[in-house]
Design an enzyme around this catalytic site. Structure first.
Site, PDB file in Angstrom:
ATOM      1  N   LYS A   1       0.841  -1.211   0.000  1.00 23.53           N
ATOM      2  CA  LYS A   1       0.000   0.000   0.000  1.00 23.53           C
ATOM      3  C   LYS A   1       0.869   1.252   0.000  1.00 23.53           C
ATOM      4  O   LYS A   1       0.641   2.183  -0.773  1.00 23.53           O
ATOM      5  CB  LYS A   1      -0.894   0.000   1.249  1.00 23.53           C
ATOM      6  CG  LYS A   1      -1.526   1.329   1.558  1.00 23.53           C
ATOM      7  CD  LYS A   1      -2.365   1.293   2.817  1.00 23.53           C
ATOM      8  CE  LYS A   1      -1.611   1.464   4.110  1.00 23.53           C
ATOM      9  NZ  LYS A   1      -1.278   2.833   4.510  1.00 23.53           N
TER      10      LYS A   1
ATOM     11  N   ARG B   1      -4.395   9.985   4.960  1.00 23.41           N
ATOM     12  CA  ARG B   1      -3.315  10.931   5.152  1.00 23.41           C
ATOM     13  C   ARG B   1      -2.374  10.994   3.953  1.00 23.41           C
ATOM     14  O   ARG B   1      -1.858  12.046   3.602  1.00 23.41           O
ATOM     15  CB  ARG B   1      -2.523  10.522   6.395  1.00 23.41           C
ATOM     16  CG  ARG B   1      -1.354  11.419   6.619  1.00 23.41           C
ATOM     17  CD  ARG B   1      -0.557  11.052   7.845  1.00 23.41           C
ATOM     18  NE  ARG B   1       0.750  11.680   7.798  1.00 23.41           N
ATOM     19  CZ  ARG B   1       0.977  12.923   8.151  1.00 23.41           C
ATOM     20  NH1 ARG B   1       0.012  13.672   8.588  1.00 23.41           N
ATOM     21  NH2 ARG B   1       2.185  13.429   8.064  1.00 23.41           N
TER      22      ARG B   1
ATOM     23  N   CYS C   1      -5.524   7.401   9.557  1.00 29.34           N
ATOM     24  CA  CYS C   1      -5.595   6.788  10.871  1.00 29.34           C
ATOM     25  C   CYS C   1      -5.103   7.750  11.941  1.00 29.34           C
ATOM     26  O   CYS C   1      -4.139   8.483  11.738  1.00 29.34           O
ATOM     27  CB  CYS C   1      -4.703   5.539  10.907  1.00 29.34           C
ATOM     28  SG  CYS C   1      -5.341   4.174   9.957  1.00 29.34           S
TER      29      CYS C   1
ATOM     30  N   PRO D   1       1.663  16.113  11.797  1.00 29.41           N
ATOM     31  CA  PRO D   1       1.765  17.369  11.066  1.00 29.41           C
ATOM     32  C   PRO D   1       2.387  17.185   9.679  1.00 29.41           C
ATOM     33  O   PRO D   1       2.936  16.121   9.365  1.00 29.41           O
ATOM     34  CB  PRO D   1       2.688  18.204  11.953  1.00 29.41           C
ATOM     35  CG  PRO D   1       3.464  17.230  12.765  1.00 29.41           C
ATOM     36  CD  PRO D   1       2.640  15.989  12.880  1.00 29.41           C
ATOM     37  N   ILE D   2       2.285  18.226   8.858  1.00 29.53           N
ATOM     38  CA  ILE D   2       2.905  18.176   7.529  1.00 29.53           C
ATOM     39  C   ILE D   2       3.887  19.342   7.352  1.00 29.53           C
ATOM     40  O   ILE D   2       4.163  19.763   6.238  1.00 29.53           O
ATOM     41  CB  ILE D   2       1.841  18.180   6.399  1.00 29.53           C
ATOM     42  CG1 ILE D   2       0.855  19.347   6.576  1.00 29.53           C
ATOM     43  CG2 ILE D   2       1.099  16.859   6.322  1.00 29.53           C
ATOM     44  CD1 ILE D   2      -0.006  19.591   5.332  1.00 29.53           C
ATOM     45  N   ASP D   3       4.377  19.842   8.498  1.00 30.03           N
ATOM     46  CA  ASP D   3       5.271  21.001   8.423  1.00 30.03           C
ATOM     47  C   ASP D   3       6.528  20.744   7.589  1.00 30.03           C
ATOM     48  O   ASP D   3       6.994  21.631   6.865  1.00 30.03           O
ATOM     49  CB  ASP D   3       5.659  21.439   9.859  1.00 30.03           C
ATOM     50  CG  ASP D   3       6.246  20.293  10.680  1.00 30.03           C
ATOM     51  OD1 ASP D   3       5.733  19.159  10.578  1.00 30.03           O
ATOM     52  OD2 ASP D   3       7.215  20.520  11.420  1.00 30.03           O
ATOM     53  N   LEU D   4       7.056  19.517   7.640  1.00 22.67           N
ATOM     54  CA  LEU D   4       8.284  19.232   6.881  1.00 22.67           C
ATOM     55  C   LEU D   4       8.010  19.281   5.378  1.00 22.67           C
ATOM     56  O   LEU D   4       8.831  19.768   4.595  1.00 22.67           O
ATOM     57  CB  LEU D   4       8.852  17.851   7.262  1.00 22.67           C
ATOM     58  CG  LEU D   4       9.239  17.677   8.736  1.00 22.67           C
ATOM     59  CD1 LEU D   4       9.662  16.238   9.017  1.00 22.67           C
ATOM     60  CD2 LEU D   4      10.385  18.632   9.097  1.00 22.67           C
TER      61      LEU D   4
ATOM     62  N   ASP E   1       4.987   0.372  12.046  1.00 20.64           N
ATOM     63  CA  ASP E   1       3.766  -0.246  11.513  1.00 20.64           C
ATOM     64  C   ASP E   1       3.584  -1.693  11.962  1.00 20.64           C
ATOM     65  O   ASP E   1       2.506  -2.266  11.810  1.00 20.64           O
ATOM     66  CB  ASP E   1       3.777  -0.204   9.970  1.00 20.64           C
ATOM     67  CG  ASP E   1       3.624   1.202   9.455  1.00 20.64           C
ATOM     68  OD1 ASP E   1       3.271   2.094  10.244  1.00 20.64           O
ATOM     69  OD2 ASP E   1       3.884   1.421   8.259  1.00 20.64           O
TER      70      ASP E   1
ATOM     71  N   ILE F   1       8.147   6.677  17.031  1.00 20.55           N
ATOM     72  CA  ILE F   1       7.753   7.415  15.811  1.00 20.55           C
ATOM     73  C   ILE F   1       6.446   8.183  16.015  1.00 20.55           C
ATOM     74  O   ILE F   1       6.362   9.365  15.683  1.00 20.55           O
ATOM     75  CB  ILE F   1       7.602   6.454  14.606  1.00 20.55           C
ATOM     76  CG1 ILE F   1       8.845   5.557  14.459  1.00 20.55           C
ATOM     77  CG2 ILE F   1       7.324   7.236  13.319  1.00 20.55           C
ATOM     78  CD1 ILE F   1      10.104   6.247  14.033  1.00 20.55           C
TER      79      ILE F   1
HETATM   80  C1  EPZ Z   1       4.384   6.642   6.387  1.00 19.71           C
HETATM   81  O1  EPZ Z   1       3.588   7.685   6.941  1.00 19.71           O
HETATM   82  C2  EPZ Z   1       3.473   5.455   6.241  1.00 19.71           C
HETATM   83  N1  EPZ Z   1       2.371   5.800   5.359  1.00 19.71           N
HETATM   84  C3  EPZ Z   1       2.958   5.024   7.602  1.00 19.71           C
HETATM   85  O2  EPZ Z   1       2.223   3.836   7.407  1.00 19.71           O
HETATM   86  C4  EPZ Z   1       4.143   4.745   8.530  1.00 19.71           C
HETATM   87  O3  EPZ Z   1       3.667   4.480   9.808  1.00 19.71           O
HETATM   88  C5  EPZ Z   1       5.088   5.941   8.568  1.00 19.71           C
HETATM   89  O4  EPZ Z   1       5.481   6.312   7.222  1.00 19.71           O
HETATM   90  C6  EPZ Z   1       6.359   5.687   9.373  1.00 19.71           C
HETATM   91  O5  EPZ Z   1       7.038   4.586   8.839  1.00 19.71           O
HETATM   92  C7  EPZ Z   1       2.557   5.787   4.044  1.00 19.71           C
HETATM   93  O6  EPZ Z   1       3.622   5.520   3.522  1.00 19.71           O
HETATM   94  C8  EPZ Z   1       1.373   6.068   3.198  1.00 19.71           C
HETATM   95  P1  EPZ Z   1       6.330  10.049   8.422  1.00 19.71           P
HETATM   96  P2  EPZ Z   1       4.089   9.168   6.952  1.00 19.71           P
HETATM   97  O7  EPZ Z   1       6.160  11.339   7.702  1.00 19.71           O
HETATM   98  O8  EPZ Z   1       4.806   9.458   5.691  1.00 19.71           O
HETATM   99  C9  EPZ Z   1       6.399  13.234  12.034  1.00 19.71           C
HETATM  100  C10 EPZ Z   1       0.516   2.274   7.855  1.00 19.71           C
HETATM  101  O9  EPZ Z   1       0.135   1.657   8.886  1.00 19.71           O
HETATM  102  N2  EPZ Z   1       6.277  14.271  10.983  1.00 19.71           N
HETATM  103  O10 EPZ Z   1       7.606   9.304   8.244  1.00 19.71           O
HETATM  104  O11 EPZ Z   1       2.944  10.000   7.324  1.00 19.71           O
HETATM  105  C11 EPZ Z   1       5.089  12.473  12.178  1.00 19.71           C
HETATM  106  O12 EPZ Z   1       4.169  13.165  12.958  1.00 19.71           O
HETATM  107  C12 EPZ Z   1       0.957   3.703   7.971  1.00 19.71           C
HETATM  108  O13 EPZ Z   1       0.519   1.789   6.716  1.00 19.71           O
HETATM  109  C13 EPZ Z   1       6.340  15.590  11.332  1.00 19.71           C
HETATM  110  O14 EPZ Z   1       6.524  15.948  12.494  1.00 19.71           O
HETATM  111  O15 EPZ Z   1       5.119   9.099   8.141  1.00 19.71           O
HETATM  112  C14 EPZ Z   1       5.538  11.170  12.776  1.00 19.71           C
HETATM  113  O16 EPZ Z   1       5.686  11.317  14.152  1.00 19.71           O
HETATM  114  C15 EPZ Z   1       0.345   4.524   8.982  1.00 19.71           C
HETATM  115  N3  EPZ Z   1       6.169  16.542  10.358  1.00 19.71           N
HETATM  116  C16 EPZ Z   1       6.907  10.963  12.136  1.00 19.71           C
HETATM  117  O17 EPZ Z   1       7.321  12.246  11.653  1.00 19.71           O
HETATM  118  C17 EPZ Z   1       5.973  16.195   9.051  1.00 19.71           C
HETATM  119  O18 EPZ Z   1       5.839  17.103   8.202  1.00 19.71           O
HETATM  120  C18 EPZ Z   1       6.908   9.939  10.989  1.00 19.71           C
HETATM  121  O19 EPZ Z   1       6.076  10.379   9.963  1.00 19.71           O
HETATM  122  C19 EPZ Z   1       5.921  14.836   8.695  1.00 19.71           C
HETATM  123  C20 EPZ Z   1       6.073  13.886   9.692  1.00 19.71           C
END
Ligand code: EPZ
Length: 424
Positions: A25, A95, A119, A125-128, A310, A332
């Protein structure tokens, strides 16, 4: 997730047989977004039949792409991309819809969207994403809950250093950078296999991306991307889910169409707990568990190649019947133990304090009525229910369907007593 379906599981059956792992996915979603950048028809094989993938196809349709599916092959024709707005309802649905931002901005220099849903795993957040795209020349304003994004002079390459190796932010930057003016360097990039898969596909389309899989990714912008054909990598979290299902039922499974090299973050943990696992050629994996498992050393979730967040919920379920005390540290996400109160209903003994969960293994679980509150937590409830004596009923199935292709059909084919009831 609004459907009234339930999974009904009569636990205690040993899983035995062969099970095919479907496509990932978390690879399929950014790949589908990437198709927006290619001017023509892209073909994706091994594309899983999941509600999140359906949602991505609906977003593509809103943007003016033509999408069709035949079996596990999805075709996306982006020759006539005409839209740049993603409806609020679709943004709320998942998301990862945020990954369309980089692609749409790259293709049309404009994108209008709301904050993403998905979920609930705590603050996400999406600040990055936003900061990186701004560094690349995007102008992003927030108005009445909408993000209005434009790239008046087109996107341009930049040197971006991520404070955390965010998977989604790395993908968004790669998508935006693929056809930007000049070179982009992403430092502290995410290293997940899904990042490599996205780079491989974009390179097939004519992009110039190097370093994917390492901490520094370099993207040399090209003028135009052309369509390509690609096969989605196997889902490493579904692989782990099935392994946990085999392990908790003292079963014996052969998984096919998986990629053993992608699961080294958790495979040694299963071995340490007492499972015998042998990868063998052609994407196959054999697991056999004959005795009660023992608690593993402390598990700390980490970005790839560490132990994946995950899969944490699945291992909490597994450890609930292992001998001894297991300790989990979730680094995480700040709210990823929502499945724990439900596991406790089955008789598990688990204490959560902040980001730490302590699981005291019990000898047996017994069936109960459970409610899935998110995707992987939901799969963890299925895993535990397979081992629980008596009948369990799991609602909130819509969450599980986001990431698992007909989980009940897959598990039934290897001996589980599991069925789905109710209306979709
Ligand atoms: C991806 O989510 C996956 N989703 C998630 O899978 C997975 O849990 C996650 O990576 C970590 O491995 C997809 O690939 C579609 P991140 P993503 O940005 O990209 C913080 C599943 O069960 N953060 O690496 O959203 C955030 O809050 C799912 O299939 C910021 O602070 O994960 C988190 O604490 C759910 N600011 C951490 O980083 C930002 O701008 C990791 O997030 C972006 C993220």
């Amino acid at each position: 997730m609004g459907n009234s379906q339930k999974l009904v599981i009569n636990g205690g059956r040993r899983l035995e047989g062969e099970l095919q792992v479907h496509g990932a996915k978390n690879s399929a979603l950014p790949l589908l977004a990437a198709a927006v950048l290619a001017h023509g028809e892209c073909v994706f094989h091994n594309c899983p039949m999941l509600t999140d993938v359906d949602a991505a196809c609906r977003i593509l349709s809103c943007l003016g792409c033509r999408c069709s599916r035949s079996g596990d092959t999805v075709c996306v024709d982006s020759a006539n991309v005409c839209g740049n707005e993603i409806p609020d309802a679709l943004m709320r649905e998942m998301r990862s819809s945020i990954v369309f931002l980089g692609a749409v901005l790259g293709r049309t220099s404009r994108c209008r969207l709301t904050f993403p849903g998905g979920c609930e795993l705590g603050a996400r957040p999406i600040d990055l994403h936003i900061a990186a795209l701004r560094e690349m020349g995007a102008v992003i304003r927030e108005e009445h809950g909408w993000l209005e994004c434009t790239a008046p002079g087109g996107l341009r390459g930049a040197r971006i250093s991520l404070s955390f190796p965010s998977v989604g932010a790395t993908e968004n930057i790669m998508l935006a950078a693929a056809s930007a003016e000049g070179t982009t360097e992403i430092q502290n990039a995410a290293r997940e296999p899904e990042i490599i898969d996205l780079a491989d596909f974009l390179n097939k389309c004519g992009a110039k991306i190097s370093g994917a899989g390492g901490s520094t990714i370099v993207v040399e912008g090209v003028k135009r991307l052309e369509p390509a054909e690609h096969s989605v990598i196997p889902d490493r979290i579904v692989t782990g889910t099935y392994l946990c299902c085999a392990a908790i039922t003292k079963g014996e499974l052969i998984l096919t169409r998986c990629e053993p090299s992608h699961i080294m973050g958790y495979l040694p943990v299963l071995e340490a707990m007492g499972c015998r696992i042998y990868p063998y050629g052609g994407g196959k994996l054999y697991i056999n568990c004959t005795r009660r498992l023992t608690a593993p050393p402390t598990i700390r979730t980490m970005p790839y190649p560490g132990f994946p967040t995950d899969i944490q919920a699945l291992f909490t379920a597994l450890c609930s019947t292992a001998e001894g005390t297991s300790v989990f540290v979730e680094t995480i996400f700040d709210n990823r133990y929502r499945h724990v109160p439900e596991l406790i209903r089955l008789g598990a003994s688990i204490k959560v304090e902040g980001r730490v969960a302590v699981v005291q293994g019990v000898e047996r679980l017994s069936g109960a009525k459970l409610c899935a509150g998110e995707l992987r937590g939901g799969a963890a409830l299925v895993t535990a229910a397979l081992a629980a004596e008596g009948t369990s009923e799991i609602s909130g199935v819509g969450y599980i369907d986001r990431g698992y292709e007909s989980i009940e059909i897959a598990l039934r084919s290897v001996g589980a007593d599991i069925s789905r009831t109710g209306q979709p």
